[in-house]
Design an enzyme around this catalytic site. Structure first.
Site, PDB file in Angstrom:
ATOM      1  N   LYS A 192      -1.089   2.957  -6.440  1.00  0.00           N
ATOM      2  CA  LYS A 192      -0.878   4.397  -6.290  1.00  0.00           C
ATOM      3  C   LYS A 192       0.129   4.899  -7.335  1.00  0.00           C
ATOM      4  CE  LYS A 192      -4.043   4.820  -3.239  1.00  0.00           C
ATOM      5  NZ  LYS A 192      -4.037   4.324  -1.893  1.00  0.00           N
TER       6      LYS A 192
HETATM    7  C1  LIG Z   1      -4.878   4.044  -0.624  1.00  0.00           C
HETATM    8  C2  LIG Z   1      -5.457   5.044   0.315  1.00  0.00           C
HETATM    9  C3  LIG Z   1      -5.158   5.049   1.685  1.00  0.00           C
HETATM   10  C4  LIG Z   1      -4.432   3.948   2.358  1.00  0.00           C
HETATM   11  O1  LIG Z   1      -3.189   3.687   1.830  1.00  0.00           O
HETATM   12  P1  LIG Z   1      -2.414   2.371   2.332  1.00  0.00           P
HETATM   13  O2  LIG Z   1      -0.993   2.657   1.950  1.00  0.00           O
HETATM   14  O3  LIG Z   1      -3.005   1.232   1.577  1.00  0.00           O
HETATM   15  O4  LIG Z   1      -2.619   2.257   3.790  1.00  0.00           O
HETATM   16  C5  LIG Z   1      -5.620   6.079   2.467  1.00  0.00           C
HETATM   17  N1  LIG Z   1      -6.384   7.065   1.943  1.00  0.00           N
HETATM   18  C6  LIG Z   1      -6.716   7.087   0.644  1.00  0.00           C
HETATM   19  C7  LIG Z   1      -7.559   8.202   0.142  1.00  0.00           C
HETATM   20  C8  LIG Z   1      -6.280   6.071  -0.207  1.00  0.00           C
HETATM   21  O5  LIG Z   1      -6.643   6.068  -1.491  1.00  0.00           O
END
Ligand SMILES: *Cc1c(COP(=O)(O)O)cnc(C)c1O
Length: 390
Positions: A192
């Protein structure tokens, strides 16, 4: 030299940027003896609210965005018999948390240009059982929040934003997280826009929601570990008020987050620069390039997702293969939820119900975009793609 030695190194789809500051902070935490939720997590929460520019905001650190979304819906009282509307064009985490609570997911189509949830499709999907809507800011471009908040107000629905891609993203000059929805959840997963390895942040202006989420984050205990062990008055007493979860963020992870957060504006600027380089380098090809944010707004540029246009000489799989053969990683965002066996079978979904997402899915792929890419890396991707689409 062998042919292999001449090959440029593999360019991964995503890589985190972890600096000496993060490493030193983690070492400091390890030496401090306080490795789980403690003072650094508390500081990370305070600094997160300050970053969003709204000190009245409650920021609640959790060990994933999935956990944060679950806690938000739980605190809003979502349960069996309820329906929650979200987009088919997302990762399964957005929707799975609704099922954790025994409620039902109503998937709707996305906008054909932005790939964000289509507000008209949201309004058309509302039933007497609808309790909440969960927009996703696809790729870091804000969903149409004024329209979604207006629909929610008129129909008495809760709004929980999946902002996993949206740090930092603005709407009307306001950062996502401060737009007035019931809760907003950010992800600090490895790929992210900022990372704590695994982690997330739930933000809300609703004091009651914040209180419930904090209790449910740690076993349904009425006080968290930080309060219990650092209060000036020794206190061993706690109460279990619900069967809660184990969703707390560690101080080791928060150590990364403190420094990643300080770099988040700079990270966004570099990502926007790479997006501009792709825009220029890929212009004129049979590709639909990702939409920019409106003038003056921030796009987090978590993803750079392109679509093959009509008349492209290769299909998506061949384009992805050409990039892979040239040592470039890419990905597909997303295989829509209506194509996934669990969601398809549970709700009897057909691609024809989601024409915009389906059409996009068949033609799209995401190019590498991250701060550690050099300008030469970007030009390498451009050159391979130009060659494949000639
Ligand atoms: C990465 C992601 C999540 C989940 O994030 P985590 O921190 O891995 O639980 C949820 N929604 C979207 C759209 C994502 O890209």
């Amino acid at each position: 030299m062998t042919a292999d030695a001449d090959k440029p190194p593999f360019l991964p789809f995503a890589l985190p940027e972890i600096g000496d500051e993060e490493i030193a902070e983690v070492v400091d935490t390890l030496k401090s003896g306080w490795v789980t939720t403690g003072p650094k997590t508390a500081r990370f929460e305070r600094e997160f609210s300050a970053f969003l520019g709204d000190e009245a905001l409650h920021s609640i650190a959790v060990n994933s965005a999935t956990a944060g979304l679950h806690l938000a819906l739980e605190a809003l009282g979502i349960g069996p018999g309820d329906e929650v509307i979200t987009t088919t064009h997302t990762f399964t985490a957005t929707a799975e948390v609704v099922r954790y609570l025994g409620a039902d997911v109503v998937l709707v189509d996305c906008d054909p240009v932005t790939l964000n949830i289509d507000p008209r499709a949201v309004e058309a999907a509302i039933t007497p059982r609808t309790k909440a809507v969960m927009p996703v800011h696809f790729g870091g471009l804000a969903a149409d929040m004024p329209a979604i908040l207006d629909i929610a107000r008129r129909h008495g629905l809760k709004v929980v934003e999946d902002a996993a891609h949206a740090l930092p993203t603005t709407v009307g000059g306001q950062l996502v997280g401060t737009l007035g929805s019931d809760a907003t959840v950010f992800s600090f997963y490895a790929n992210k826009t900022m990372t704590t390895g695994e982690g997330g942040m739930l933000v809300t202006r609703d004091a009651a929601l914040a209180k419930r989420a904090k209790v449910m984050r740690l076993h349904g205990m009425s006080r968290d570990a930080f309060d219990r062990f650092t209060a000036t008055v020794p206190s061993w007493y706690y109460e279990i008020v619900a069967p809660g979860f184990k969703y707390n963020l560690t101080d080791i992870a928060a150590s990364l987050g403190l420094h990643q957060l300080r770099k988040a504006q700079g990270f966004q600027q570099r990502r926007a620069q790479i997006a501009a380089q792709y825009h220029a380098g890929l212009a004129g090809l049979p590709l639909v390039l990702p939409a920019d944010a409106p003038a003056g707004e921030l796009h987090a540029w978590h993803l750079y997702t392109v679509r093959l246009a009509d008349g492209a000489p290769v299909d998506r799989d061949a384009a992805v293969q050409a990039l892979f053969d040239a040592g470039i990683g890419c990905s597909v965002h997303y295989i829509p939820l209506h194509q996934q066996p669990y969601w398809r079978e549970r709700y009897g979904l057909q691609p024809a119900q989601f024409p915009n997402s389906q059409r996009a899915y068949e033609r799209l792929f995401s190019l590498p975009i991250y701060t550690r890419m050099t300008d030469a890396d970007v030009q390498r991707v451009v050159a391979v793609l130009r060659g494949a689409l000639r």
